[in-house]
Design a protein around this motif. Structure first.
Motif, PDB file in Angstrom:
ATOM      1  N   GLY A   1      41.360  41.945  47.601  1.00 18.46           N
ATOM      2  CA  GLY A   1      40.849  40.585  47.391  1.00 18.46           C
ATOM      3  C   GLY A   1      40.822  40.173  45.936  1.00 18.46           C
ATOM      4  N   TRP A   2      41.534  40.906  45.072  1.00 21.79           N
ATOM      5  CA  TRP A   2      41.505  40.592  43.645  1.00 21.79           C
ATOM      6  C   TRP A   2      42.449  39.463  43.271  1.00 21.79           C
ATOM      7  CZ3 TRP A   2      41.616  46.454  41.997  1.00 21.79           C
ATOM      8  CH2 TRP A   2      40.385  47.020  42.323  1.00 21.79           C
ATOM      9  N   ASP A   3      43.233  38.986  44.243  1.00 27.97           N
ATOM     10  CA  ASP A   3      44.071  37.814  43.985  1.00 27.97           C
ATOM     11  C   ASP A   3      43.215  36.589  43.671  1.00 27.97           C
ATOM     12  OD1 ASP A   3      43.377  38.295  46.765  1.00 27.97           O
ATOM     13  OD2 ASP A   3      44.532  36.504  47.265  1.00 27.97           O
ATOM     14  N   LYS A   4      41.929  36.643  43.990  1.00 30.16           N
ATOM     15  CA  LYS A   4      41.027  35.520  43.689  1.00 30.16           C
ATOM     16  C   LYS A   4      40.727  35.428  42.192  1.00 30.16           C
ATOM     17  CE  LYS A   4      38.824  35.788  48.262  1.00 30.16           C
ATOM     18  NZ  LYS A   4      39.660  36.904  48.748  1.00 30.16           N
ATOM     19  N   MET A   5      41.037  36.495  41.441  1.00 37.31           N
ATOM     20  CA  MET A   5      40.794  36.485  39.993  1.00 37.31           C
ATOM     21  C   MET A   5      41.961  35.886  39.220  1.00 37.31           C
ATOM     22  SD  MET A   5      38.852  40.054  39.034  1.00 37.31           S
ATOM     23  CE  MET A   5      39.895  41.227  39.918  1.00 37.31           C
TER      24      MET A   5
ATOM     25  N   ALA B   1      52.699  40.265  26.925  1.00 36.24           N
ATOM     26  CA  ALA B   1      51.587  40.047  27.849  1.00 36.24           C
ATOM     27  C   ALA B   1      50.522  41.131  27.672  1.00 36.24           C
ATOM     28  CB  ALA B   1      52.084  40.052  29.292  1.00 36.24           C
ATOM     29  N   ALA B   2      49.282  40.756  27.918  1.00 35.49           N
ATOM     30  CA  ALA B   2      48.196  41.740  28.025  1.00 35.49           C
ATOM     31  C   ALA B   2      48.175  42.196  29.478  1.00 35.49           C
ATOM     32  CB  ALA B   2      46.861  41.113  27.637  1.00 35.49           C
ATOM     33  N   VAL B   3      48.453  43.459  29.716  1.00 31.19           N
ATOM     34  CA  VAL B   3      48.547  43.989  31.075  1.00 31.19           C
ATOM     35  C   VAL B   3      47.314  44.841  31.366  1.00 31.19           C
ATOM     36  CG1 VAL B   3      49.847  45.419  32.681  1.00 31.19           C
ATOM     37  CG2 VAL B   3      51.057  43.965  31.034  1.00 31.19           C
ATOM     38  N   LEU B   4      46.569  44.451  32.393  1.00 28.36           N
ATOM     39  CA  LEU B   4      45.424  45.236  32.853  1.00 28.36           C
ATOM     40  C   LEU B   4      45.903  46.018  34.072  1.00 28.36           C
ATOM     41  CD1 LEU B   4      42.500  42.654  32.545  1.00 28.36           C
ATOM     42  CD2 LEU B   4      43.546  44.120  30.802  1.00 28.36           C
ATOM     43  N   ASP B   5      46.071  47.309  33.902  1.00 29.94           N
ATOM     44  CA  ASP B   5      46.645  48.190  34.915  1.00 29.94           C
ATOM     45  C   ASP B   5      45.522  48.798  35.748  1.00 29.94           C
ATOM     46  OD1 ASP B   5      47.702  50.379  36.312  1.00 29.94           O
ATOM     47  OD2 ASP B   5      49.183  50.819  34.751  1.00 29.94           O
ATOM     48  N   ALA B   6      45.395  48.358  36.992  1.00 24.77           N
ATOM     49  CA  ALA B   6      44.302  48.826  37.842  1.00 24.77           C
ATOM     50  C   ALA B   6      44.345  50.329  38.062  1.00 24.77           C
ATOM     51  CB  ALA B   6      44.324  48.095  39.184  1.00 24.77           C
ATOM     52  N   ASP B   7      45.547  50.890  38.195  1.00 27.90           N
ATOM     53  CA  ASP B   7      45.662  52.338  38.392  1.00 27.90           C
ATOM     54  C   ASP B   7      45.165  53.094  37.161  1.00 27.90           C
ATOM     55  OD1 ASP B   7      46.560  52.246  40.973  1.00 27.90           O
ATOM     56  OD2 ASP B   7      48.671  52.576  40.487  1.00 27.90           O
ATOM     57  N   ALA B   8      45.536  52.612  35.968  1.00 30.41           N
ATOM     58  CA  ALA B   8      45.105  53.267  34.733  1.00 30.41           C
ATOM     59  C   ALA B   8      43.592  53.156  34.568  1.00 30.41           C
ATOM     60  CB  ALA B   8      45.819  52.646  33.533  1.00 30.41           C
ATOM     61  N   ILE B   9      43.043  51.993  34.931  1.00 32.83           N
ATOM     62  CA  ILE B   9      41.598  51.804  34.857  1.00 32.83           C
ATOM     63  C   ILE B   9      40.891  52.746  35.818  1.00 32.83           C
ATOM     64  CG2 ILE B   9      39.742  50.162  35.417  1.00 32.83           C
ATOM     65  CD1 ILE B   9      41.592  47.958  34.252  1.00 32.83           C
ATOM     66  N   ALA B  10      41.414  52.840  37.047  1.00 32.28           N
ATOM     67  CA  ALA B  10      40.821  53.745  38.036  1.00 32.28           C
ATOM     68  C   ALA B  10      40.884  55.192  37.550  1.00 32.28           C
ATOM     69  CB  ALA B  10      41.551  53.607  39.370  1.00 32.28           C
ATOM     70  N   HIS B  11      41.998  55.550  36.917  1.00 33.26           N
ATOM     71  CA  HIS B  11      42.164  56.915  36.410  1.00 33.26           C
ATOM     72  C   HIS B  11      41.118  57.215  35.331  1.00 33.26           C
ATOM     73  CE1 HIS B  11      44.100  60.441  34.568  1.00 33.26           C
ATOM     74  NE2 HIS B  11      44.764  60.568  35.707  1.00 33.26           N
ATOM     75  N   ALA B  12      40.899  56.239  34.454  1.00 30.14           N
ATOM     76  CA  ALA B  12      39.908  56.433  33.386  1.00 30.14           C
ATOM     77  C   ALA B  12      38.495  56.570  33.955  1.00 30.14           C
ATOM     78  CB  ALA B  12      39.974  55.262  32.405  1.00 30.14           C
ATOM     79  N   LEU B  13      38.182  55.767  34.963  1.00 31.54           N
ATOM     80  CA  LEU B  13      36.849  55.821  35.570  1.00 31.54           C
ATOM     81  C   LEU B  13      36.640  57.101  36.368  1.00 31.54           C
ATOM     82  CD1 LEU B  13      36.434  52.133  36.836  1.00 31.54           C
ATOM     83  CD2 LEU B  13      35.524  53.151  34.740  1.00 31.54           C
ATOM     84  N   ALA B  14      37.759  57.774  36.721  1.00 30.13           N
ATOM     85  CA  ALA B  14      37.671  59.018  37.483  1.00 30.13           C
ATOM     86  C   ALA B  14      37.602  60.254  36.593  1.00 30.13           C
ATOM     87  CB  ALA B  14      38.866  59.131  38.437  1.00 30.13           C
TER      88      ALA B  14
ATOM     89  N   ILE C   1      37.780  45.681  35.446  1.00 30.81           N
ATOM     90  CA  ILE C   1      38.842  44.687  35.264  1.00 30.81           C
ATOM     91  C   ILE C   1      38.247  43.379  34.737  1.00 30.81           C
ATOM     92  CG2 ILE C   1      40.457  43.165  36.483  1.00 30.81           C
ATOM     93  CD1 ILE C   1      41.174  45.509  38.280  1.00 30.81           C
ATOM     94  N   GLU C   2      37.141  42.946  35.338  1.00 32.93           N
ATOM     95  CA  GLU C   2      36.510  41.698  34.908  1.00 32.93           C
ATOM     96  C   GLU C   2      36.021  41.796  33.463  1.00 32.93           C
ATOM     97  OE1 GLU C   2      33.577  41.181  37.953  1.00 32.93           O
ATOM     98  OE2 GLU C   2      34.950  40.061  39.266  1.00 32.93           O
ATOM     99  N   ARG C   3      35.524  42.977  33.084  1.00 33.18           N
ATOM    100  CA  ARG C   3      35.083  43.166  31.701  1.00 33.18           C
ATOM    101  C   ARG C   3      36.265  43.055  30.744  1.00 33.18           C
ATOM    102  NH1 ARG C   3      34.962  46.414  27.590  1.00 33.18           N
ATOM    103  NH2 ARG C   3      36.317  47.956  28.578  1.00 33.18           N
ATOM    104  N   GLN C   4      37.364  43.732  31.073  1.00 37.03           N
ATOM    105  CA  GLN C   4      38.545  43.692  30.215  1.00 37.03           C
ATOM    106  C   GLN C   4      39.186  42.307  30.209  1.00 37.03           C
ATOM    107  OE1 GLN C   4      41.360  46.889  30.574  1.00 37.03           O
ATOM    108  NE2 GLN C   4      39.783  48.452  30.883  1.00 37.03           N
ATOM    109  N   LEU C   5      39.144  41.626  31.334  1.00 36.65           N
ATOM    110  CA  LEU C   5      39.698  40.276  31.432  1.00 36.65           C
ATOM    111  C   LEU C   5      38.965  39.327  30.483  1.00 36.65           C
ATOM    112  CD1 LEU C   5      41.802  38.607  32.972  1.00 36.65           C
ATOM    113  CD2 LEU C   5      40.084  38.207  34.736  1.00 36.65           C
TER     114      LEU C   5
END
Length: 202
Positions: A121-125, A26-39, A95-99
């Motif tokens: 509210g990201w369950d809508k994605m 699976a391609a896993v988009l990890d929100a915590d890892a993304i947040a860490h990178a943006l920080a 996330i949307e960009r990576q998706l």
């Protein structure tokens, strides 16, 4: 390919399930890892936090002092609300960009690994949402063992999240992680076959 939302309460075992799905392809988009990178210095979250909190939340090397920020927001609900409202749109945009990138690749499944999937509210994605589920007592025990909290501190962190009962109500699928690891992974294998229509385990 399907886009699956994966979530769970603190110390639920979500990361273990996420890693297993990654190993299966699976391609896993990890929100915590993304947040860490943006920080990281220069990132969008870094700039927002520094502008709001000031240089007092920076370490000597210029990076964010996460412990200092944690103390501020844990003690002040208004600051926690500000932080969420500031950070979530920035993380969602990435996330949307990576998706969009992953949807162009030949991957059997895309997983959004998001602790606050429902809260943000990201369950809508996603097309389906899966909760790694544990009982409150198991969650408490694992959290105390993992992070060294006493019971009061562990319960405070559990209480800061959406109740598991509400997450169960919102989830399309549940993975029971109260037992041992092999039992949990067998459930993941069954879901993998359903999600990917793959009759053969990898």
């Amino acid at each position: 390919m399907k886009v699956i939302g994966l979530t769970g309460g603190i110390a639920s075992g979500k990361s273990t399930v996420s890693q297993y799905l990654r190993e299966k392809g699976a391609a896993v988009l990890d929100a915590d890892a993304i947040a860490h990178a943006l920080a990281e210095p220069g990132g969008s979250i870094y700039c927002a936090y520094r502008s709001h909190f000031g240089d007092g939340i920076l370490q000597s090397d210029g990076s964010l002092d996460r412990a200092a920020i944690g103390k501020i927001v844990f003690a002040d609900p208004a600051e926690k609300e500000w932080l969420d409202k500031a950070a979530h749109p920035l993380i969602q945009a990435e996330i949307e960009r990576q998706l969009a990138v992953e949807k162009q690749r030949e991957v059997p499944l895309i997983v959004l690994d998001v602790p606050l999937l429902f809260e943000a509210g990201w369950d809508k994605m996603t097309e389906e949402n899966c909760l790694v589920d544990v009982s409150e007592m198991v969650q408490l025990k694992r959290l105390m063992q993992r992070d060294g909290y006493d019971e009061q501190a562990a319960r405070a962190r559990m209480a800061a999240q959406m109740p598991l009962e509400e997450k169960r109500r919102r989830a399309d699928r549940l993975i029971d992680n109260n037992g041992d690891l092999p039992a949990t992974l067998r459930q993941v294998d069954r879901l993998w076959k359903e999600w990917t229509h793959d009759g053969f385990s990898q």
